[in-house]
Write a protein that holds these residues in place. Structure first.
Motif, PDB file in Angstrom:
ATOM      1  N   PHE A   1      37.483  52.663  32.722  1.00 38.88           N
ATOM      2  CA  PHE A   1      38.654  51.871  33.108  1.00 38.88           C
ATOM      3  C   PHE A   1      38.732  50.581  32.291  1.00 38.88           C
ATOM      4  O   PHE A   1      39.794  50.219  31.783  1.00 38.88           O
ATOM      5  N   VAL A   2      37.602  49.877  32.157  1.00 43.17           N
ATOM      6  CA  VAL A   2      37.572  48.607  31.413  1.00 43.17           C
ATOM      7  C   VAL A   2      37.970  48.841  29.949  1.00 43.17           C
ATOM      8  O   VAL A   2      38.797  48.101  29.395  1.00 43.17           O
TER       9      VAL A   2
ATOM     10  N   ALA B   1      41.068  36.631  32.229  1.00 48.64           N
ATOM     11  CA  ALA B   1      41.688  36.586  33.554  1.00 48.64           C
ATOM     12  C   ALA B   1      42.534  37.833  33.789  1.00 48.64           C
ATOM     13  O   ALA B   1      42.523  38.410  34.885  1.00 48.64           O
ATOM     14  N   ASP B   2      43.251  38.285  32.760  1.00 46.92           N
ATOM     15  CA  ASP B   2      44.066  39.495  32.856  1.00 46.92           C
ATOM     16  C   ASP B   2      43.182  40.703  33.165  1.00 46.92           C
ATOM     17  O   ASP B   2      43.484  41.497  34.068  1.00 46.92           O
ATOM     18  N   LEU B   3      42.082  40.835  32.444  1.00 49.21           N
ATOM     19  CA  LEU B   3      41.154  41.945  32.684  1.00 49.21           C
ATOM     20  C   LEU B   3      40.590  41.874  34.102  1.00 49.21           C
ATOM     21  O   LEU B   3      40.527  42.890  34.803  1.00 49.21           O
TER      22      LEU B   3
ATOM     23  N   VAL C   1      40.967  44.702  37.080  1.00 47.97           N
ATOM     24  CA  VAL C   1      39.805  45.277  37.766  1.00 47.97           C
ATOM     25  C   VAL C   1      39.916  45.020  39.269  1.00 47.97           C
ATOM     26  O   VAL C   1      39.648  45.913  40.083  1.00 47.97           O
ATOM     27  N   GLU C   2      40.329  43.808  39.636  1.00 47.67           N
ATOM     28  CA  GLU C   2      40.506  43.484  41.053  1.00 47.67           C
ATOM     29  C   GLU C   2      41.521  44.423  41.705  1.00 47.67           C
ATOM     30  O   GLU C   2      41.279  44.962  42.790  1.00 47.67           O
TER      31      GLU C   2
ATOM     32  N   LEU D   1      38.596  44.342  44.466  1.00 46.98           N
ATOM     33  CA  LEU D   1      37.602  43.264  44.431  1.00 46.98           C
ATOM     34  C   LEU D   1      38.292  41.921  44.261  1.00 46.98           C
ATOM     35  O   LEU D   1      39.468  41.849  43.938  1.00 46.98           O
ATOM     36  N   LYS D   2      37.524  40.861  44.423  1.00 52.19           N
ATOM     37  CA  LYS D   2      38.031  39.521  44.156  1.00 52.19           C
ATOM     38  C   LYS D   2      36.935  38.743  43.431  1.00 52.19           C
ATOM     39  O   LYS D   2      35.817  38.627  43.922  1.00 52.19           O
TER      40      LYS D   2
END
Length: 87
Positions: free
Chosen positions: A8-9, A42-44, A48-49, A54-55
């Protein structure tokens, strides 16, 4: 789970127009690696969040820039596992 997160990353980095051809688990996310600027990092993190529920804390962004792709994906997978264990 870790392989899914890693895939995903990498997909997200490619979607953000980063060259992912030579990325491996030892590649850092920040300078001298993928070279994500703070806004891209921050976009990545947001992607992912959103994907994994997640946070990340606001003060984690500097730590994320110093992480390798392997460290980041391992951390995300561990948090996802911990979250699902608590559900």
């Amino acid at each position: 789970m870790r392989d899914e997160v890693r895939t995903f990353v990498i997909e997200q980095l490619a979607d953000m127009n980063y060259d992912v051809e030579d990325i491996d688990d030892e590649t850092t996310l920040g300078p001298s690696g993928v070279d994500l600027e703070s806004l891209a990092l921050a976009d990545l993190a947001v992607r992912v969040e959103d994907r994994y529920g997640l946070k990340f804390a606001d003060d984690e962004s500097e730590k994320l820039a110093l992480m390798t792709v392997g460290e980041f994906t391992t951390m995300v997978a561990a948090r996802v596992a911990a979250t699902s264990d608590n559900s």
